[in-house]
Design a protein around this motif. Structure first.
Motif, PDB file in Angstrom:
ATOM      1  N   ALA A 207     -48.602  -7.224 -81.664  1.00 16.39           N
ATOM      2  CA  ALA A 207     -48.618  -6.660 -80.310  1.00 16.39           C
ATOM      3  C   ALA A 207     -48.382  -7.738 -79.257  1.00 16.39           C
ATOM      4  O   ALA A 207     -47.743  -7.493 -78.229  1.00 16.39           O
ATOM      5  N   SER A 208     -48.916  -8.953 -79.498  1.00 11.96           N
ATOM      6  CA  SER A 208     -48.775 -10.048 -78.535  1.00 11.96           C
ATOM      7  C   SER A 208     -47.446 -10.782 -78.711  1.00 11.96           C
ATOM      8  O   SER A 208     -46.761 -11.088 -77.732  1.00 11.96           O
ATOM      9  N   TRP A 209     -47.107 -11.097 -79.957  1.00 16.84           N
ATOM     10  CA  TRP A 209     -45.872 -11.839 -80.206  1.00 16.84           C
ATOM     11  C   TRP A 209     -44.635 -10.971 -80.158  1.00 16.84           C
ATOM     12  O   TRP A 209     -43.545 -11.452 -79.884  1.00 16.84           O
ATOM     13  N   GLY A 210     -44.819  -9.685 -80.464  1.00 17.82           N
ATOM     14  CA  GLY A 210     -43.688  -8.765 -80.534  1.00 17.82           C
ATOM     15  C   GLY A 210     -43.195  -8.611 -81.961  1.00 17.82           C
ATOM     16  O   GLY A 210     -43.221  -9.559 -82.744  1.00 17.82           O
ATOM     17  N   TRP A 211     -42.756  -7.400 -82.289  1.00 16.11           N
ATOM     18  CA  TRP A 211     -42.251  -7.148 -83.638  1.00 16.11           C
ATOM     19  C   TRP A 211     -40.904  -7.814 -83.887  1.00 16.11           C
ATOM     20  O   TRP A 211     -40.446  -7.909 -85.029  1.00 16.11           O
ATOM     21  N   ASP A 212     -40.244  -8.252 -82.825  1.00 14.17           N
ATOM     22  CA  ASP A 212     -38.974  -8.964 -82.994  1.00 14.17           C
ATOM     23  C   ASP A 212     -39.162 -10.471 -83.033  1.00 14.17           C
ATOM     24  O   ASP A 212     -38.184 -11.231 -83.065  1.00 14.17           O
ATOM     25  N   THR A 216     -44.089 -13.468 -86.022  1.00 14.14           N
ATOM     26  CA  THR A 216     -44.707 -12.271 -86.602  1.00 14.14           C
ATOM     27  C   THR A 216     -44.254 -12.064 -88.040  1.00 14.14           C
ATOM     28  O   THR A 216     -45.068 -11.903 -88.956  1.00 14.14           O
ATOM     29  N   TRP A 217     -42.951 -12.073 -88.239  1.00 14.98           N
ATOM     30  CA  TRP A 217     -42.423 -11.807 -89.577  1.00 14.98           C
ATOM     31  C   TRP A 217     -42.615 -12.978 -90.526  1.00 14.98           C
ATOM     32  O   TRP A 217     -42.726 -12.784 -91.746  1.00 14.98           O
ATOM     33  N   ALA A 218     -42.674 -14.197 -89.983  1.00 19.66           N
ATOM     34  CA  ALA A 218     -42.971 -15.353 -90.835  1.00 19.66           C
ATOM     35  C   ALA A 218     -44.362 -15.216 -91.441  1.00 19.66           C
ATOM     36  O   ALA A 218     -44.571 -15.507 -92.630  1.00 19.66           O
ATOM     37  N   CYS A 219     -45.322 -14.762 -90.623  1.00 16.09           N
ATOM     38  CA  CYS A 219     -46.684 -14.574 -91.130  1.00 16.09           C
ATOM     39  C   CYS A 219     -46.751 -13.419 -92.131  1.00 16.09           C
ATOM     40  O   CYS A 219     -47.347 -13.561 -93.211  1.00 16.09           O
ATOM     41  N   ILE A 220     -46.151 -12.277 -91.783  1.00 13.69           N
ATOM     42  CA  ILE A 220     -46.233 -11.103 -92.660  1.00 13.69           C
ATOM     43  C   ILE A 220     -45.531 -11.380 -93.993  1.00 13.69           C
ATOM     44  O   ILE A 220     -46.112 -11.207 -95.067  1.00 13.69           O
TER      45      ILE A 220
END
Length: 541
Positions: A207-212, A216-220
């Motif tokens: 929500a803070s970093w954005g889904w783009d 975010t995706w590096a962590c997930i």
């Protein structure tokens, strides 16, 4: 054990009620307050599997005591946070250690309850356990509202007398302390903690970093990759941290998946319903807590009914009923959110709670019964890891949806009142961050046409927020609908009969080493959870 775990359940919901006061006194940002909430759930998700395994290796009584002490000391330190620049870091650190204490405490306490009740009575026992502990979760907001009127710090200090009672009762009850003479898989513990923690962090910060955002995706993706490494590593271990062979049992896998989709709604509903009540219904913290009690009225009744159904006919029936009742309840509740009337909503709130009540104890108990060859601490650690991972994902994904829809709705309201698009977007973002980040529903302050328009539009903003919440609650209904489709795959039945060495009645005293060895040997020799590769049983010595 109920006294011991009551603190962990209360703390899942009590902080959200006091969030605006904490933010105001300590000067935390909305994202900082979200970290205070998330640090607890993040730590829970990372360390639950370790807590379950430690209960096996060192005995559940010892781990319950250690977990209680870690939890209550962390609670005291959270309540003693000093004002100033270090306040946010202080709160996040000790909320995380609170989560560690809960991760040690809960699987061990649940393993004790499982161990002292025979299979034929376990459904009702755990229905009572989850029903009462669920009611304690509902008490969190009510207690939080009452304590916050004195000082928000008391929401942490209240754990001290509860912990003292829990420790005294644990010593008086002569809790069995069965243990295994096996090494701890340290590498596995690190891998699952990193994998769970990093992937949950990505969901929480979306929500803070954005889904783009690349972060975010590096962590997930990175966290999930570490979990794949953990899975491959554990398969070749003689004494793994998590015995993945339990997932070979179809019923256990179905139980775990149903729990996952149910928990996408169960923990998030406390936060979203509480904030909705305070923002859209203009309720006080105490009134918001009473709003949640409707949910637990249905939950408590259905959990007892579901436990009895489990004992008589197995878990398939109550899980099917629970998922369909929950899906219908959340959908009807979502439809009524824009009525802005607590009185009109309570039947659907109770129906949604009943759906979760039918699911929680039967699915958790059946998972233990199906994996009866594995240790109780280990299996409860697995199911609780699944549950808390789902809760973190649910909070992250549904929170993102809520923020996005609230921003869009508020922008539309402000632009219709003559505010420029750029200004409306800025004000809408601030409002969305305030109400979804810390539940602050107060009228916006400041000067200028944008702030004035926001104050004038607050009645419309409350409706905007209610409409945004409809998306969240429909999402919960969809999650339970998926759970229903999965529950249909359950093979049925009541699980395997009691295996040799399985206690049929509550032991009055801790088991001797020979009893421990006999139980371990019989457990390894049979059932779906037997160690892969024909690992010989650990000797009593």
């Amino acid at each position: 054990m109920l006294f011991a775990v009551s603190m962990t359940f209360i703390d899942q919901t009590i902080v959200s009620i006091a969030a605006p006061d904490i933010v105001n006194e300590l000067g935390l940002s909305a994202s900082g307050m979200q970290w205070v909430v998330n640090a607890y759930l993040l730590s829970l998700a990372a360390f639950f599997a370790l807590g379950g395994r430690l209960a096996d290796l060192f005995g559940p009584r010892r781990v319950v005591i250690v977990g209680t002490l870690v939890f209550v000391i962390s609670s005291v330190l959270c309540g003693c946070v000093p004002k100033g620049d270090f306040a946010q870091t202080w709160m996040i650190i000790f909320r995380a250690t609170q989560g560690l204490g809960a991760a040690l405490l809960f699987p061990a306490a649940l393993a004790v309850v499982v161990a002292v009740f025979p299979v034929e009575r376990r459904g009702r026992a755990l229905a009572l356990f989850f029903g009462l502990s669920g009611a304690l979760t509902a008490i969190g907001p009510l207690l939080g509202g009452w304590l916050t009127s004195w000082t928000w710090r008391a929401i942490f200090w209240v754990n001290v007398p509860v912990a003292v009672v829990a420790l005294v009762l644990t010593m008086m009850a002569r809790v069995p302390n069965r243990r295994r003479d096996e090494p701890l898989d340290g590498v596995g513990a690190v891998l699952i903690a990193v994998g769970m923690g990093v992937s949950v962090l990505g969901f929480q910060q979306a929500a803070s970093w954005g889904w783009d955002s690349a972060a975010t995706w590096a962590c997930i993706v990175g966290g999930l990759a570490v979990l794949v490494v953990f899975w491959r590593y554990e398969r070749g271990r003689r004494h793994p941290l998590v015995n993945l062979a339990v997932f070979r049992d179809k019923a256990f896998t179905v139980d775990s998946l149903v729990l996952f989709f149910a928990m996408l709604a169960f923990v998030p509903v406390f936060f979203f319903a509480s904030v909705y009540a305070q923002v859209s219904l203009s309720a006080s913290p105490n009134q918001a807590a009473l709003y949640l009690l409707y949910f637990f009225a249905g939950f408590a009744i259905a959990s007892q009914w579901g436990g009895r159904m489990l004992d008589k006919q197995g878990a398939r029936g109550p899980m099917k009923i629970g998922t369909i009742v929950g899906a219908v309840g959340f959908a009807l509740w979502a439809n009524k959110l824009t009525d802005l009337s607590m009185h009109d909503q309570w039947p659907y709130v109770a129906l949604a709670g009943a759906g979760i009540g039918f699911i929680l104890a039967p699915a958790s108990t059946d998972a233990v019964n199906r994996a009866i060859g594995a240790s109780y601490g280990e299996v409860t650690g697995i199911t609780q890891t699944v549950r808390n991972y789902a809760a973190s994902v649910g909070l992250a994904v549904l929170g993102t949806i809520l923020t996005h829809r609230t921003t869009e709705n508020v922008v539309s309201t402000l632009t219709s009142r003559g505010v420029s698009s750029d200004t409306a977007n800025g004000v809408a973002k601030d409002i969305a961050e305030a109400v979804t980040g810390n539940g602050d529903a107060r009228t916006p302050t400041g000067t200028g046409p944008a702030a004035s328009a926001a104050r004038d539009a607050m009645s419309s903003v409350r409706m905007d927020f209610a409409e945004a919440n409809q998306w969240v609650f429909y999402g919960m209904a969809i999650a339970l609908g998926i759970g229903y489709l999965i529950a249909l795959r359950h093979p049925g039945g009541k699980g395997p009969a009691v295996t040799e060495g399985e206690p049929r009645s509550a032991p009055a005293t801790p088991a001797s080493p020979s009893e421990d060895g006999h139980r371990t040997s019989s457990g390894r020799a049979s059932g779906p959870a037997a160690r892969p590769g024909g690992t010989p049983p650990t000797s009593a010595a």
